[in-house]
Design an enzyme around this catalytic site. Structure first.
Site, PDB file in Angstrom:
ATOM      1  N   ASP A 159       0.818  -1.208   0.000  1.00 15.62           N
ATOM      2  CA  ASP A 159       0.000   0.000   0.000  1.00 15.62           C
ATOM      3  C   ASP A 159       0.859   1.268   0.000  1.00 15.62           C
ATOM      4  O   ASP A 159       1.927   1.316   0.600  1.00 15.62           O
ATOM      5  CB  ASP A 159      -0.891  -0.015   1.246  1.00 15.62           C
ATOM      6  CG  ASP A 159      -1.849   1.155   1.300  1.00 15.62           C
ATOM      7  OD1 ASP A 159      -2.697   1.255   0.407  1.00 15.62           O
ATOM      8  OD2 ASP A 159      -1.721   1.976   2.233  1.00 15.62           O
ATOM      9  N   GLU A 217       0.984  -0.555  -5.148  1.00 20.93           N
ATOM     10  CA  GLU A 217      -0.016   0.483  -5.374  1.00 20.93           C
ATOM     11  C   GLU A 217       0.757   1.793  -5.505  1.00 20.93           C
ATOM     12  O   GLU A 217       1.196   2.367  -4.515  1.00 20.93           O
ATOM     13  CB  GLU A 217      -1.010   0.573  -4.210  1.00 20.93           C
ATOM     14  CG  GLU A 217      -2.149   1.532  -4.518  1.00 20.93           C
ATOM     15  CD  GLU A 217      -2.606   2.358  -3.320  1.00 20.93           C
ATOM     16  OE1 GLU A 217      -3.649   3.016  -3.427  1.00 20.93           O
ATOM     17  OE2 GLU A 217      -1.908   2.363  -2.296  1.00 20.93           O
TER      18      GLU A 217
END
Length: 642
Positions: free
Chosen positions: A310, A354
């Site tokens: 993330d 990401e």
């Protein structure tokens, strides 16, 4: 206990720090080991000593490591470290390496065992790989809100007194249904939102307190292992979201752990994130070992097939701000972590970034100077496509490049096309509801969107609820609206999603490699009609995609590569999908030998308003040039149908 050589830990090359640090059940009692070099005094307190700091003081060695063996401690006991920090303040802190924790709002660490003799996934583990040449279709889900509210069950056997304010399913409650669901929609992998412990439900697990601690919301360590094992037995991979960039500021956790910024940046401005959390100082070697060990922990101990990492944008550039430049400490850490994980697992795990930046070589090997990820989310494709489909079709002709631009950069990385949880929360509207127009128009365009998505090169990711055309934004406190399937429009969308993903899964034209010859535009320039056409080429078949994002129907001519009959395998306006064609007959289109769009043949087809069509032709064993050389026809006969 035997003291371990910690050279790798202090040099930032340790993948297994959790095997030494933390609470480890021994033959009699539990060994507690903690790294807190600037603390002046530490005791372990817990259920085993009535939380009395005088009973089990820890001893500190010359490297700043504190150790104590507690004969009375056992698996299931809650505990914390009572730390007298460098400032003189005494505070109770959780164990950074704890494997389990109490259910919120309590936060004590819990002694847990990692022993599990139930693995039956050897066949899966042997054959798993990065999936570059496989039909990867990922189902992103939040464990706690997958089922609807009426079918949730209370975790009565795990701290029942702590569950008065909420209900959560256990892994075992959903695994059978989840396996059936994934097979129905042809999902190859489940991606679970973070399962490491976190205090606030509304952070969805992205603001972590316990990086080695299985969240107590859905079950314990063993139950999570059983969950992954069951999915593997069914041939379904499991990816977990991992958060290596920041952590919660709650004082019981990692923040100023020993009175100094042990995990975060010394500079407070660098440490503070826009989420109200603290950034890890990814240049510190001990922090690197901590996070690399956490990443390895989930892969090694729980058999996860990969990690989706993330907020990598916020690691690459200082606070995600390109104007501040590259954070070399962070990018060097990422390269090291990815290299070591790939080496450890012989290149069989999936490492996914990401990342919304244009930083180059994210998916290039670290040996060639890249960051070493296998995949990167194509957030540019997602934003451009959804922006285009939110516009009135009258104005789409001036935004034609929102659809075509993704192929201009696609081969620079190995992309996954995501329609994730981030797209269906906080007032953004769900995927279907983002579409322009009436209720019927929204669904018609959503079917087009998904046809375009699965026809576009790259792997696929969809968040739960997308497969049924959910209209309510995701809320972690509520279950998925599975009841919608009783309504015709959603039932038709569900059938469409199954058919489309089945076509994708069953032909390598859609997923084989990242070869530029696998995709070819036919006509990418028909902005006036909001139409797009392209080909996907497989080992046996070629598929022609005809997409009309206009409110008008058109009879159009398209260039095609081979003679023969092109069979319609999907039309988003078929009545079984709740479209308006009124029939489900598959049409055939015969190619004629007249060049168009730099192809030797052409077909003519009626492309209904707000529709996408997929035509299939089998590749001839040999594809000779057509006899004669008729002149290229540069015009496309187009008729508008009311």
């Amino acid at each position: 206990m035997i003291k371990k050589n910690l050279t790798n830990f202090f040099q930032g090359h340790e993948l297994n720090a959790y095997e030494y640090f933390g609470a480890h059940p021994a033959k009699e009692g539990v060994d507690f080991v903690l790294y807190a070099p600037h603390a002046s005094k530490i005791s372990v307190v817990g259920d085993f000593n009535n939380w009395d700091e005088a009973v089990n003081p820890m001893e500190k060695d010359e490297e700043g490591v504190w150790i104590v063996h507690v004969p009375e401690a056992k698996v299931g006991d809650a505990y914390k470290y009572r730390i007298t920090q460098s400032t003189g303040r005494t505070i109770d802190k959780i164990d950074p390496y704890a494997f389990y924790s109490k259910f919120r709002p309590e936060n004590d660490s819990v002694v847990a065992s990692l022993d599990f003799d139930g693995w039956n996934d050897a066949k899966w583990m042997k054959k798993r790989n990065k999936g570059f040449d496989d039909p990867i279709s990922i189902y992103e889900m939040n464990i706690g809100s997958w089922r609807d509210k009426n079918t949730r069950v209370e975790l009565e056997d795990v701290l029942p007194e702590q569950h008065e304010d909420g209900y959560f399913v256990k892994y075992s409650d959903i695994v059978d249904e989840l396996i059936e669901h994934c097979k129905k929609y042809h999902f190859s992998h489940v991606e679970v939102m973070p399962l490491s412990e976190f205090p606030f439900d509304g952070s969805w697990g992205y603001q972590v307190s316990g990086f080695f601690s299985v969240t107590s919301r859905y079950g314990n360590n063993i139950e999570l292992k059983e969950f992954v094992n069951r999915l593997h037995e069914a041939g379904i991979g499991v990816i977990m979201d991992f958060v290596p960039v920041h952590f919660v500021k709650d004082e019981y956790a990692l923040a100023y752990y020993d009175g100094t910024p042990l995990y975060e940046y010394t500079n407070g401005d660098d440490a503070h994130s826009e989420w109200g959390t603290s950034y890890f100082d990814l240049g510190k070697e001990t922090v690197r070992s901590f996070l690399m060990s956490a990443a390895n922990y989930w892969i090694k101990e729980y058999h996860f097939d990969g990690l989706r990492m993330d907020a990598i944008s916020n690691a690459i550039f200082w606070k995600g701000n390109k104007m501040r430049g590259e954070n070399k400490g962070a990018t060097d850490f990422i390269k090291r972590m990815n290299f070591m994980l790939n080496s450890e697992y012989e290149g069989k795990i999936m490492l996914i970034a990401e990342d919304s930046t244009d930083f180059p070589n994210v998916c290039k090997s670290t040996l060639d100077g890249g960051l070493g990820y296998d995949y990167k989310w194509d957030l540019g494709w997602m934003n451009d496509t959804l922006k285009y489909l939110a516009k009135d079709p009258i104005y789409r002709q001036w935004h034609h490049n929102n659809i075509t631009f993704s192929m201009a950069y696609f081969y620079s990385e190995k992309f996954i096309l995501p329609l994730s949880h981030d797209e269906v929360v906080h007032g953004k509207a769900t995927i279907v509801d983002k579409m322009w127009g009436s209720y019927e128009d929204k669904f018609a365009q959503a079917r087009e969107l998904y046809t375009y998505m699965f026809g576009h090169p790259g792997k696929k990711l969809n968040f739960m609820g997308n497969e049924i055309g959910m209209l309510r934004e995701w809320d972690e406190q509520k279950g998925t609206d599975w009841f919608l399937r009783q309504y015709p429009m959603h039932a038709g969308f569900e059938v469409f999603f199954q058919d489309l993903t089945g076509i994708y899964k069953n032909d390598d034209a859609f997923w084989y490699g990242y070869d530029p010859t696998n995709f070819q535009w036919i006509n990418a320039d028909d902005a006036a009609h909001n139409t797009f056409s392209f080909m996907r080429k497989g080992s046996k078949n070629v598929y022609v995609f005809l997409i009309n994002f206009s409110t008008n129907s058109y009879t159009l001519q398209f260039g095609v590569p081979y003679k023969g009959v092109y069979h319609e395998v999907l039309n988003t306006q078929w009545s079984k999908y709740n479209g308006n064609l009124g029939h489900n007959d598959q049409r055939d289109f015969k190619a004629i030998r007249l060049p168009l769009n730099n192809q030797p043949y052409r077909i003519q087809a009626l492309v209904p308003a707000f529709s996408a069509m997929i035509l299939k032709v089998e590749k001839p064993e040999e594809a000779p040039e057509p006899e004669g050389k008729p002149e290229e026809a540069n015009t496309v006969s187009t008729s508008e149908t009311e």
